[in-house]
Design a protein around this motif. Structure first.
Motif, PDB file in Angstrom:
ATOM      1  N   GLN A  14      -3.782 -21.753 -19.021  1.00 38.71           N
ATOM      2  CA  GLN A  14      -4.493 -22.950 -19.482  1.00 38.71           C
ATOM      3  C   GLN A  14      -4.781 -23.914 -18.328  1.00 38.71           C
ATOM      4  OE1 GLN A  14      -2.948 -24.728 -23.109  1.00 38.71           O
ATOM      5  NE2 GLN A  14      -3.270 -26.779 -22.281  1.00 38.71           N
ATOM      6  N   VAL A  25     -10.118 -27.657 -28.023  1.00 38.22           N
ATOM      7  CA  VAL A  25     -10.634 -26.524 -27.248  1.00 38.22           C
ATOM      8  C   VAL A  25      -9.867 -26.411 -25.933  1.00 38.22           C
ATOM      9  CG1 VAL A  25     -12.683 -25.463 -26.268  1.00 38.22           C
ATOM     10  CG2 VAL A  25     -12.907 -26.943 -28.275  1.00 38.22           C
ATOM     11  N   ASN A  27      -9.174 -24.499 -22.344  1.00 42.31           N
ATOM     12  CA  ASN A  27      -9.834 -23.741 -21.284  1.00 42.31           C
ATOM     13  C   ASN A  27      -8.810 -22.822 -20.620  1.00 42.31           C
ATOM     14  OD1 ASN A  27     -10.889 -22.853 -18.839  1.00 42.31           O
ATOM     15  ND2 ASN A  27     -11.421 -24.877 -18.070  1.00 42.31           N
ATOM     16  N   ASP A  30     -10.908 -20.955 -16.792  1.00 42.32           N
ATOM     17  CA  ASP A  30     -12.369 -21.125 -16.676  1.00 42.32           C
ATOM     18  C   ASP A  30     -13.141 -19.886 -17.122  1.00 42.32           C
ATOM     19  OD1 ASP A  30     -12.411 -23.761 -15.814  1.00 42.32           O
ATOM     20  OD2 ASP A  30     -12.158 -23.204 -13.710  1.00 42.32           O
ATOM     21  N   GLU A  31     -12.494 -19.018 -17.895  1.00 41.25           N
ATOM     22  CA  GLU A  31     -13.137 -17.788 -18.370  1.00 41.25           C
ATOM     23  C   GLU A  31     -13.225 -17.736 -19.892  1.00 41.25           C
ATOM     24  OE1 GLU A  31     -10.789 -14.666 -16.774  1.00 41.25           O
ATOM     25  OE2 GLU A  31     -11.348 -15.090 -14.691  1.00 41.25           O
ATOM     26  N   LEU A  32     -12.151 -18.176 -20.555  1.00 43.42           N
ATOM     27  CA  LEU A  32     -12.082 -18.109 -22.014  1.00 43.42           C
ATOM     28  C   LEU A  32     -11.889 -19.499 -22.611  1.00 43.42           C
ATOM     29  CD1 LEU A  32      -9.644 -15.073 -22.513  1.00 43.42           C
ATOM     30  CD2 LEU A  32     -12.147 -15.014 -22.448  1.00 43.42           C
ATOM     31  N   MET A  33     -12.279 -19.634 -23.862  1.00 43.76           N
ATOM     32  CA  MET A  33     -12.003 -20.840 -24.636  1.00 43.76           C
ATOM     33  C   MET A  33     -11.169 -20.451 -25.842  1.00 43.76           C
ATOM     34  SD  MET A  33     -13.762 -23.237 -23.153  1.00 43.76           S
ATOM     35  CE  MET A  33     -14.757 -24.487 -23.892  1.00 43.76           C
ATOM     36  N   TRP A  77     -20.447 -16.430 -28.395  1.00 40.34           N
ATOM     37  CA  TRP A  77     -19.262 -16.596 -27.545  1.00 40.34           C
ATOM     38  C   TRP A  77     -18.011 -15.909 -28.080  1.00 40.34           C
ATOM     39  CZ3 TRP A  77     -14.781 -19.775 -28.554  1.00 40.34           C
ATOM     40  CH2 TRP A  77     -14.726 -20.243 -29.877  1.00 40.34           C
ATOM     41  N   LYS A  91     -16.107 -18.752 -22.207  1.00 38.21           N
ATOM     42  CA  LYS A  91     -16.349 -20.144 -21.826  1.00 38.21           C
ATOM     43  C   LYS A  91     -17.777 -20.262 -21.293  1.00 38.21           C
ATOM     44  CE  LYS A  91     -14.629 -23.998 -19.039  1.00 38.21           C
ATOM     45  NZ  LYS A  91     -15.950 -24.420 -18.536  1.00 38.21           N
ATOM     46  N   CYS A  92     -18.606 -21.005 -22.012  1.00 44.80           N
ATOM     47  CA  CYS A  92     -20.000 -21.215 -21.602  1.00 44.80           C
ATOM     48  C   CYS A  92     -20.182 -22.687 -21.241  1.00 44.80           C
ATOM     49  CB  CYS A  92     -20.947 -20.871 -22.756  1.00 44.80           C
ATOM     50  SG  CYS A  92     -20.804 -19.169 -23.346  1.00 44.80           S
ATOM     51  N   GLU A  93     -21.188 -22.952 -20.442  1.00 43.83           N
ATOM     52  CA  GLU A  93     -21.555 -24.337 -20.122  1.00 43.83           C
ATOM     53  C   GLU A  93     -22.470 -24.821 -21.230  1.00 43.83           C
ATOM     54  OE1 GLU A  93     -21.307 -27.782 -18.238  1.00 43.83           O
ATOM     55  OE2 GLU A  93     -20.359 -25.997 -17.348  1.00 43.83           O
ATOM     56  N   LYS A 205     -23.945 -18.843 -19.804  1.00 45.87           N
ATOM     57  CA  LYS A 205     -22.955 -18.195 -18.951  1.00 45.87           C
ATOM     58  C   LYS A 205     -23.670 -17.106 -18.158  1.00 45.87           C
ATOM     59  CE  LYS A 205     -18.494 -15.762 -19.016  1.00 45.87           C
ATOM     60  NZ  LYS A 205     -17.778 -16.651 -18.106  1.00 45.87           N
TER      61      LYS A 205
END
Length: 315
Positions: A14, A25, A27, A30-33, A77, A91-93, A205
């Motif tokens: 995390q 949410v 993180n 920086d790959e999964l949510m 996602w 994890k998307c922007e 992503k």
């Protein structure tokens, strides 16, 4: 019955956590949510003082059902639902815009129409419409996504001009929004419901646009019962609906619309349980299956932590 209104997890890998109005949410590298659908409930951009038992499970499981049912239309996602209240995904922007699509004139759009508004988010509205009337074709009325406070209406042209979303990405989101709404409308009709309006959120992503967050839940959508719609419309009567609008209406009836100086009315246990029942009713109607209540008599947070940690350790 217990309600989960706060989370403070520390999952493997995390990096940060964002506490939204309803969802928390996490993180992961920086790959999964890890998205936890809590039992918090908000209306008029205010989080109400009591949670609604099973609401998080209802929202999470409806969203998972519809994400799976629309994955042929748009990549999304979602990777897994390791707990009834949790979805884990990419994890998307996120784009700073919500795509709201309306098939009928109701809710805030009707309130504005009543006040003389004939253009919403750059979309011209016909004269002489009545409350709950179907639009000739669905309209998209986007809003900016606010970190705090109220989301603001905005037009397609303003979004592109302000550089919030590129023209190419916006037009793709628009195409996806119409297609998702058409699929949601079909699936609702099969269950005797009308999908009135809803919102979608998108992110990016690796240069690819994804559908993110929840879809077609009672927090993001409004449903009418198809049976009796026409008769009620012709008589000017309120529609029987499955959405969060009944909570908003209860607040309005108790003189609360989120304005300064207004007090949230008391939420009795009886009222809280009635809201829980309405959410479960929506689940069973829209998904078409009996709702199986997850065990919520023990520590909900401990159950979630165990299930999510086990999932992440297998990745």
């Amino acid at each position: 019955m217990k309600a989960l209104t706060h989370t403070d997890f520390n999952f493997p890998g995390q990096k940060s956590v964002y506490h939204g109005k309803v969802r928390d949410v996490y993180n992961i590298n920086d790959e999964l949510m890890v998205m936890v659908a809590t039992d918090r409930i908000s209306a008029f951009d205010v989080i109400l003082p009591k949670g609604i038992p099973f609401k998080g499970q209802v929202l999470n499981q409806i969203a998972a059902t519809f994400l799976d049912a629309t994955s042929d239309i748009v990549p999304n996602w979602k990777l897994a639902t390791p707990d009834p209240m949790v979805t884990v995904g990419l994890k998307c922007e996120g784009f700073r815009v919500e795509m709201i699509i309306r098939g009928y004139l109701t809710g805030s759009a009707w309130r504005e129409y009543q006040n003389g508004c004939r253009e919403l988010c750059g979309v011209k509205l016909p004269e002489g419409m009545k409350e709950n009337q179907k639009f000739p074709t669905p309209i998209i009325t986007p809003t900016t996504k606010a970190d705090a406070g109220h989301d603001e209406n905005i037009s397609k042209e303003e979004i592109i001009a302000q550089g919030l979303v590129s023209k190419e990405d916006y037009e793709l989101m628009e195409k996806y929004t119409y297609a998702l709404f058409a699929r949601g409308t079909e699936m609702a009709a099969e269950k005797g419901l009308i999908l009135v309006d809803t919102k979608y959120e998108f992110g990016k992503k690796d240069g690819k646009v994804y559908l993110i967050d929840e879809i077609h839940t009672p927090d993001s959508s409004r449903y009418f019962y198809a049976d009796g719609y026409q008769e009620k419309f012709e008589k000017g009567e309120p529609q029987k609906q499955l959405s969060k609008e009944f909570v908003r209406q209860w607040l309005i009836d108790h003189n609360f619309m989120g304005k300064e100086g207004q007090q949230v009315p008391e939420m009795t246990d009886e009222y809280v349980n009635s809201v829980s029942d309405r959410y479960i009713e929506l689940y069973e109607h829209i998904v078409g299956q009996k709702f199986n209540k997850a065990d919520n008599h023990d520590d909900l947070a401990a159950r979630i932590e165990k299930n999510v940690t086990e999932y992440l350790n297998q990745k």
